[in-house]
Design an enzyme around this catalytic site. Structure first.
Site, short mmCIF file in Angstrom:
data_model
loop_
_atom_site.label_atom_id
_atom_site.label_comp_id
_atom_site.label_asym_id
_atom_site.label_seq_id
_atom_site.Cartn_x
_atom_site.Cartn_y
_atom_site.Cartn_z
N ARG A 96 0.86 -1.18 0.00
CA ARG A 96 0.00 0.00 0.00
C ARG A 96 0.90 1.24 0.00
NH1 ARG A 96 -2.76 3.13 4.85
NH2 ARG A 96 -3.86 4.63 3.58
N HIS A 99 -3.19 11.06 0.30
CA HIS A 99 -2.70 10.82 1.66
C HIS A 99 -2.08 12.13 2.19
CE1 HIS A 99 -1.24 7.45 4.52
NE2 HIS A 99 -0.93 8.59 5.10
N GLU A 126 -7.51 8.61 6.20
CA GLU A 126 -7.75 9.23 7.51
C GLU A 126 -8.21 10.68 7.43
OE1 GLU A 126 -4.29 8.73 10.00
OE2 GLU A 126 -4.61 6.60 10.21
N ASN A 160 -7.60 1.84 9.86
CA ASN A 160 -6.31 2.00 10.55
C ASN A 160 -6.55 2.01 12.06
OD1 ASN A 160 -5.41 2.41 7.97
ND2 ASN A 160 -4.83 4.55 8.26
N TYR A 216 -4.52 1.76 16.03
CA TYR A 216 -3.27 1.73 16.79
C TYR A 216 -3.46 1.48 18.29
CZ TYR A 216 -0.85 3.45 12.65
OH TYR A 216 -0.33 3.56 11.38
N GLU A 223 -3.69 -0.06 8.18
CA GLU A 223 -2.54 0.33 9.01
C GLU A 223 -2.71 -0.24 10.40
OE1 GLU A 223 -1.58 4.53 9.33
OE2 GLU A 223 -1.91 4.82 7.19
#
Ligand SMILES: *[C@@H]1O[C@H](CO)[C@@H](O)[C@H](O)[C@H]1NC(C)=O
Ligand SMILES: *[C@@H]1O[C@H](CO)[C@@H](O)[C@H](O)[C@H]1NC(C)=O
Ligand SMILES: *[C@@H]1O[C@H](CO)[C@@H](O)[C@H](O)[C@H]1NC(C)=O
Ligand SMILES: *[C@@H]1O[C@H](CO)[C@@H](O)[C@H](O)[C@H]1NC(C)=O
Ligand SMILES: *[C@@H]1O[C@H](CO)[C@@H](O)[C@H](O)[C@H]1NC(C)=O
Ligand SMILES: *[C@@H]1O[C@H](CO)[C@@H](O)[C@H](O)[C@H]1NC(C)=O
Length: 497
Positions: free
Chosen positions: A92, A137, A182, A327, A329, A394
């Site tokens: 990606r 992005h 995002e 994504n 985290y 991600e």
């Protein structure tokens, strides 16, 4: 007796299978253009807002720039070899808008930009790696920022112009497209002006700018998606999705107010951008419309600071993605109430969140290791959005760049276990996992102080030499076996403690 043995045997096989990712499951790694390419003013590339931010603003903690970054622009062969050796199915990466359209507008296409990405895409395919391309992005051409960037609703037409160029040039070979990365982080960091998170263009418009930005990006997204469906899907047969980020927000207690607070926070973060596209009825989450509408009135604004969609736009947005790129985290804990200044995104949500100091840390203050939150949010997505296809685009861990990166190995193993269970035990429709990041790189406002790579990059060497970290061998083994082996010991590395 025989039946019992058969049952036990079947159960044993089933639980053995439970430990494995499904056979058709895919793995990858990710980067983005500004964070790795460098070559900021080379071969006709135009300027974008990160060139501006790094050269003229002062919110990058180490005053660094992406002028050279990993020099990926000059290292296609090296990097594709590493990817091949790693064994990933997907790479990606994002395309730099201003490398393709140096003026931002589609009046001129830079042949060198086309050549660079053609070469990358072709080399990936020659090595059996699927390119997954993020169209936008964060690196908006400066010329478009000068017209207001994403606060200008007409910008959606310009994103469509740019996307058409990419589809025409690369769509014969690229089958996975992500329109926007995002939007929630970009709009919050770029337009809210909160000192806690700063991104280019670093506007200061709390409680207003981010909603305008988000609105334009959502409109941009559906225009690109619908264009592809109408004109290209039949011929190019690709999938077009969008990537959203969110933390998992855990209620502080089982108490109803805490549960509502965490749910509100999820709707203000993931729901803001996912509800219009993936929910049954579309539009912004009702809790956002209600809270922002009421507060705007109290604050004497003539209408809600959250823009409204027309019925047509609601319909066009709903269902406008073939998959959710997601994504993830970390996790936070929430309770109701906030003392944040008004207006602001914080006060609109009206929730206070924090992390448990006993959770393991990374080198980034916001990133605590909370693997169980991953399974919970995947299940939240499953129930909220009718189990749409999710590609984890991600997930990763920050440290200071150790080659024997035991922290990252532990993080990835534990998050992948939760993902595996979410798929095998809960039935979450996740079809691929893409680790952030392939390489150590320019981490936006953190410059080069936070390292997320599976490969170390020597930023002091003009060669930007890549070195495989322990985590790359660990991931290679997971991809090869479809299993997580917590005791996996790659040769030549000291044992993790
Ligand atoms: C970055 O630049 C600012 C302004 O020139 C300066 O005050 C600061 O000390 C610099 N920081 C680093 C880490 O070099
Ligand atoms: C494209 O448009 C920009 C902005 O209007 C202009 O400055 C530039 O000269 C144009 N480029 C070409 C090659 O026509
Ligand atoms: C807001 O401030 C008051 C007074 O300082 C304090 O008692 C309260 O705990 C704060 N609320 C939150 C959610 O931080
Ligand atoms: C933090 O974690 C510890 C250890 O798991 C637990 O005992 C404590 O209750 C947690 N605190 C909060 C606020 O969740
Ligand atoms: C997973 O998503 C795909 C694409 O949206 C859909 O066709 C499929 O039915 C979903 N699978 C499940 C188990 O819901
Ligand atoms: C950079 O790479 C070249 C060619 O591989 C090599 O000869 C040189 O020693 C390297 N320089 C550094 C500083 O690593």
């Amino acid at each position: 007796m025989r039946t019992l043995i058969v049952v036990l045997l079947l159960r044993c096989l089933a639980s053995a299978d439970d430990q494995k990712f499904p056979n058709e499951f895919k793995f990858g790694v990710a980067t983005s253009a500004y964070q790795v390419e460098g070559a900021w003013n080379v071969n006709g590339k135009g300027q974008n807002i990160w060139d501006t931010a790094t050269h003229y603003n002062n919110f990058i903690v180490d005053n660094s720039t992406g002028d050279v970054a990993c020099d990926a622009y000059h290292k296609t062969d090296t990097d594709v070899n590493l990817l091949k050796n790693l064994g990933v199915h997907f790479y990606r990466f994002s395309i730099s808008w201003s490398r393709i359209l140096p003026y931002g507008f589609a009046n001129y296409t830079n042949p060198d930009g086309i050549h660079y990405y053609n070469n990358l895409i072709n080399k990936l395919l020659q090595n059996g790696i699927q390119p997954m391309v993020t169209i936008f992005h964060w690196d908006l051409p400066q010329s478009l920022q000068d017209l207001g960037g994403w606060t200008n609703p007409l910008m959606s037409d310009y994103l469509l112009d740019y996307a058409k160029v990419l589809f025409n040039q690369f769509g014969d070979r690229v089958k996975y497209w992500i329109t926007i990365n995002e939007a929630q982080i970009l709009c919050t960091g770029g337009y809210e002006g909160s000192p806690l998170m700063k991104l280019a263009p670093d506007y200061n418009s709390p409680g207003i700018g981010p909603y305008l930005c988000g609105h334009t990006l959502l409109l941009s997204h559906y225009k690109v998606y619908r264009y592809y469906q109408k004109h290209l899907k039949e011929k190019q047969k690709g999938k077009v999705g969008i990537t959203h980020q969110s933390i998992w927000y855990e209620p502080n207690s089982k108490n109803k107010d805490d549960v509502n607070a965490a749910e509100t926070k999820l709707q203000f973060e993931l729901g803001w951008f996912a509800h219009p596209i993936f929910s049954k009825y579309g539009d912004y989450p009702s809790v956002m419309k209600q809270r922002i509408g009421r507060l705007s009135k109290e604050q004497n604004y003539p209408r809600s600071r959250l823009p409204t969609f027309t019925m047509h736009e609601i319909r066009e947005l709903r269902g406008s993605a073939d998959f959710l790129g997601y994504n993830h985290y970390t996790t936070r804990i929430c309770k109701p109430g906030t003392n944040a200044t008004q207006p602001s995104l914080e006060s609109d949500a009206g929730v206070t969140c924090f992390q448990n100091s006993s959770w393991p840390s990374s080198s980034a203050p916001w990133l605590k290791v909370v693997p169980w939150g991953f399974r919970k949010i995947l299940n939240w997505i499953r129930t909220q959005y009718n189990n749409i296809e999710v590609i984890v685009t991600e997930n990763g861990f920050a440290d200071r760049g150790d080659i024997n990166d035991c922290g990252r190995v532990k993080y990835m193993n534990s998050y992948l276990e939760e993902l595996r269970d979410a798929i095998n035990k809960d039935g979450c429709n996740v079809t691929a996992y893409i680790a952030w990041s392939f390489l150590d790189n320019f981490e936006w406002g953190s410059g080069y102080t936070q390292k997320f790579g599976l490969y170390h990059v020597d930023f002091n060497s003009p060669n930007r030499t890549r070195t495989a970290k322990r985590s790359s061998y660990n991931y290679q083994n997971i991809i090869k076996t479809g299993k997580i082996d917590k005791n996996y010991q790659p040769p030549g590395f000291q044992k993790c403690t």
